[in-house]
Design a protein around this motif. Structure first.
Motif, mmCIF file in Angstrom:
data_model
loop_
_atom_site.group_PDB
_atom_site.id
_atom_site.type_symbol
_atom_site.label_atom_id
_atom_site.label_comp_id
_atom_site.label_asym_id
_atom_site.label_seq_id
_atom_site.Cartn_x
_atom_site.Cartn_y
_atom_site.Cartn_z
ATOM 1 N N GLU A 106 35.817 52.880 -43.911
ATOM 2 C CA GLU A 106 35.146 52.713 -42.786
ATOM 3 C C GLU A 106 35.967 51.526 -42.032
ATOM 4 N N LEU A 107 36.320 50.474 -42.530
ATOM 5 C CA LEU A 107 37.492 49.717 -42.033
ATOM 6 C C LEU A 107 38.615 50.450 -41.440
ATOM 7 N N LEU A 108 39.237 51.247 -42.239
ATOM 8 C CA LEU A 108 40.370 52.102 -41.643
ATOM 9 C C LEU A 108 39.883 52.784 -40.390
ATOM 10 N N VAL A 109 38.687 53.563 -40.419
ATOM 11 C CA VAL A 109 38.118 53.997 -39.127
ATOM 12 C C VAL A 109 38.102 53.261 -38.097
ATOM 13 N N ASP A 110 37.314 52.025 -38.363
ATOM 14 C CA ASP A 110 37.352 51.151 -37.416
ATOM 15 C C ASP A 110 38.525 50.782 -36.631
ATOM 16 N N LYS A 111 39.670 50.364 -37.674
ATOM 17 C CA LYS A 111 41.057 50.233 -37.078
ATOM 18 C C LYS A 111 41.696 51.261 -36.332
ATOM 19 N N THR A 112 41.128 52.398 -36.894
ATOM 20 C CA THR A 112 41.845 53.595 -35.939
ATOM 21 C C THR A 112 41.034 53.665 -34.624
ATOM 22 N N ALA A 113 39.869 53.523 -34.643
ATOM 23 C CA ALA A 113 39.009 53.522 -33.362
ATOM 24 C C ALA A 113 39.623 52.226 -32.265
ATOM 25 N N THR A 114 39.987 51.269 -32.986
ATOM 26 C CA THR A 114 40.236 50.118 -32.086
ATOM 27 C C THR A 114 41.727 50.695 -31.699
ATOM 28 N N MET A 115 42.863 51.120 -32.361
ATOM 29 C CA MET A 115 43.959 51.618 -31.886
ATOM 30 C C MET A 115 43.962 52.559 -30.785
ATOM 31 N N GLN A 116 43.005 53.589 -31.025
ATOM 32 C CA GLN A 116 42.581 54.112 -29.972
ATOM 33 C C GLN A 116 42.336 53.843 -28.555
ATOM 34 N N GLY A 117 41.417 52.758 -28.668
ATOM 35 C CA GLY A 117 41.097 52.135 -27.397
ATOM 36 C C GLY A 117 42.142 51.407 -26.925
ATOM 37 N N ASN A 118 42.938 50.838 -27.807
ATOM 38 C CA ASN A 118 44.053 50.162 -27.327
ATOM 39 C C ASN A 118 45.020 51.031 -26.504
ATOM 40 N N THR A 119 45.104 52.162 -27.018
ATOM 41 C CA THR A 119 46.083 53.262 -26.469
ATOM 42 C C THR A 119 45.560 53.619 -25.243
ATOM 43 N N MET A 120 44.039 53.893 -24.963
ATOM 44 C CA MET A 120 43.809 54.226 -23.868
ATOM 45 C C MET A 120 43.817 53.317 -22.598
ATOM 46 N N ARG A 121 43.517 51.995 -23.097
ATOM 47 C CA ARG A 121 43.798 50.915 -22.224
ATOM 48 C C ARG A 121 45.177 50.780 -21.602
ATOM 49 N N PHE A 122 46.154 50.937 -22.580
ATOM 50 C CA PHE A 122 47.549 51.097 -22.292
ATOM 51 C C PHE A 122 47.993 52.245 -21.270
ATOM 52 N N LYS A 123 47.343 53.525 -21.684
ATOM 53 C CA LYS A 123 47.755 54.469 -20.743
ATOM 54 C C LYS A 123 46.955 54.181 -19.263
ATOM 55 N N ARG A 124 45.817 53.545 -19.297
ATOM 56 C CA ARG A 124 45.242 53.478 -17.766
ATOM 57 C C ARG A 124 45.986 52.215 -17.026
ATOM 58 N N GLN A 125 46.601 51.329 -17.781
ATOM 59 C CA GLN A 125 47.365 50.263 -17.277
ATOM 60 C C GLN A 125 48.611 50.743 -16.925
ATOM 61 N N ALA A 126 49.323 51.663 -17.401
ATOM 62 C CA ALA A 126 50.590 52.468 -17.222
ATOM 63 C C ALA A 126 50.171 53.148 -16.045
ATOM 64 N N ARG A 127 49.281 53.908 -15.811
ATOM 65 C CA ARG A 127 48.889 54.826 -14.661
ATOM 66 C C ARG A 127 48.762 53.740 -13.525
ATOM 67 N N ARG A 128 48.044 52.809 -13.425
ATOM 68 C CA ARG A 128 47.759 51.842 -12.507
ATOM 69 C C ARG A 128 49.375 51.238 -12.097
ATOM 70 N N PHE A 129 50.042 51.042 -13.099
ATOM 71 C CA PHE A 129 51.560 50.500 -12.773
ATOM 72 C C PHE A 129 52.177 51.478 -11.919
ATOM 73 N N ARG A 130 52.181 52.829 -12.486
ATOM 74 C CA ARG A 130 53.034 53.756 -11.639
ATOM 75 C C ARG A 130 52.654 53.924 -10.331
ATOM 76 N N ASN A 131 51.254 53.801 -10.172
ATOM 77 C CA ASN A 131 50.752 54.114 -8.865
ATOM 78 C C ASN A 131 51.165 52.769 -7.966
ATOM 79 N N THR A 132 51.238 51.688 -8.399
ATOM 80 C CA THR A 132 51.380 50.385 -7.858
ATOM 81 C C THR A 132 53.099 50.713 -7.230
ATOM 82 N N VAL A 133 53.765 51.018 -8.095
ATOM 83 C CA VAL A 133 55.230 51.080 -7.820
ATOM 84 C C VAL A 133 55.384 52.415 -6.884
ATOM 85 N N TRP A 134 54.689 53.445 -6.873
ATOM 86 C CA TRP A 134 54.854 54.390 -6.007
ATOM 87 C C TRP A 134 54.332 53.927 -4.558
#
Length: 227
Positions: free
Chosen positions: A163-191
């Motif tokens: 369960e702890l591993l699943v929690d860590k995996t879910a946290t990593m997935q959440g961090n990955t999604m936030r990073f993707k959203r931030q990267a998308r906003r950064f690309r839009n800003t640069v464009w």
């Protein structure tokens, strides 16, 4: 646990081997045992039986099988299970050791040798908890139960870790999604910044071209170039 204080192996009324403690109790036990053997022999020498007789504070347990009689005297606290387990054990050891010779042996022919076996087994069945098969089975069941509980605890602990591993995996997935959203906003800003810069450069270039044309055509209305 009750004590086995006297034991005898006999063929009919003939004692082949015996062992008992020192003192008057052993003498009385031997006398009572012979009376029991004679009574059983008179009633039917070839009949198998498992019987117990009470004599004062003591109990005489008798097992007869295969033409041999094994008998022991115990105090009342011994019950019946352990004494008869002792008698069965003694019967098996006696038959294994002497075989058919016991059917024709003279009285006390095996006493010197087998009395030591009787002494050893009397001590074992009187003092060792493992002599009681039911208690031994309970002990083994308790051990099995303890092992099962330990295994369950390990499984539960492993489940917590999963369960702890699943929690860590879910946290990593959440961090990955936030990073993707931030990267998308950064690309839009640069464009958009690039678009604005391109528009500004085009506007500046057009302004420079107009100024040059105004200078060459002698005025902002380009009089000499437009006719």
């Amino acid at each position: 646990m009750g004590k086995i204080q006297y034991a005898v192996v006999a063929r009919g009324a003939a004692v082949l081997a015996e062992h008992g403690g020192a003192g008057g109790t052993a003498s009385n036990a031997g006398a009572v045992a012979r009376q029991i053997l004679e009574r059983l022999h008179a009633n039917g020498a070839n009949d198998d039986c498992h019987v117990s007789y009470t004599q004062g504070l003591y109990v005489f347990h008798v097992r007869r099988a295969d033409g041999l009689t094994t008998l022991c005297m115990t105090d009342d606290a011994a019950g019946r299970r352990i004494p008869f387990a002792f008698l069965e054990d003694i019967h098996g050891k006696f038959v294994k050791t002497y075989g058919r010779a016991a059917l024709t042996a003279l009285p006390y022919a095996m006493n010197e040798e087998f009395s030591r076996v009787l002494s050893k087994q009397m001590d074992y069945f009187s003092n060792d908890p493992n002599a009681d098969s039911i208690n031994r089975m309970k002990g083994e069941m308790d051990q099995v139960r303890s092992v099962m509980i330990d295994n369950i605890d390990k499984v539960l602990e492993r489940g917590d870790r999963l369960e702890l591993l699943v929690d860590k995996t879910a946290t990593m997935q959440g961090n990955t999604m936030r990073f993707k959203r931030q990267a998308r906003r950064f690309r839009n800003t640069v464009w958009w910044r690039n678009v604005k810069l391109t528009v500004a450069l085009i506007f500046i270039l057009l302004a420079i071209i107009y100024i040059v044309l105004a200078f060459m055509c002698h005025g902002f209305t380009l009089p000499s170039c437009v006719r």
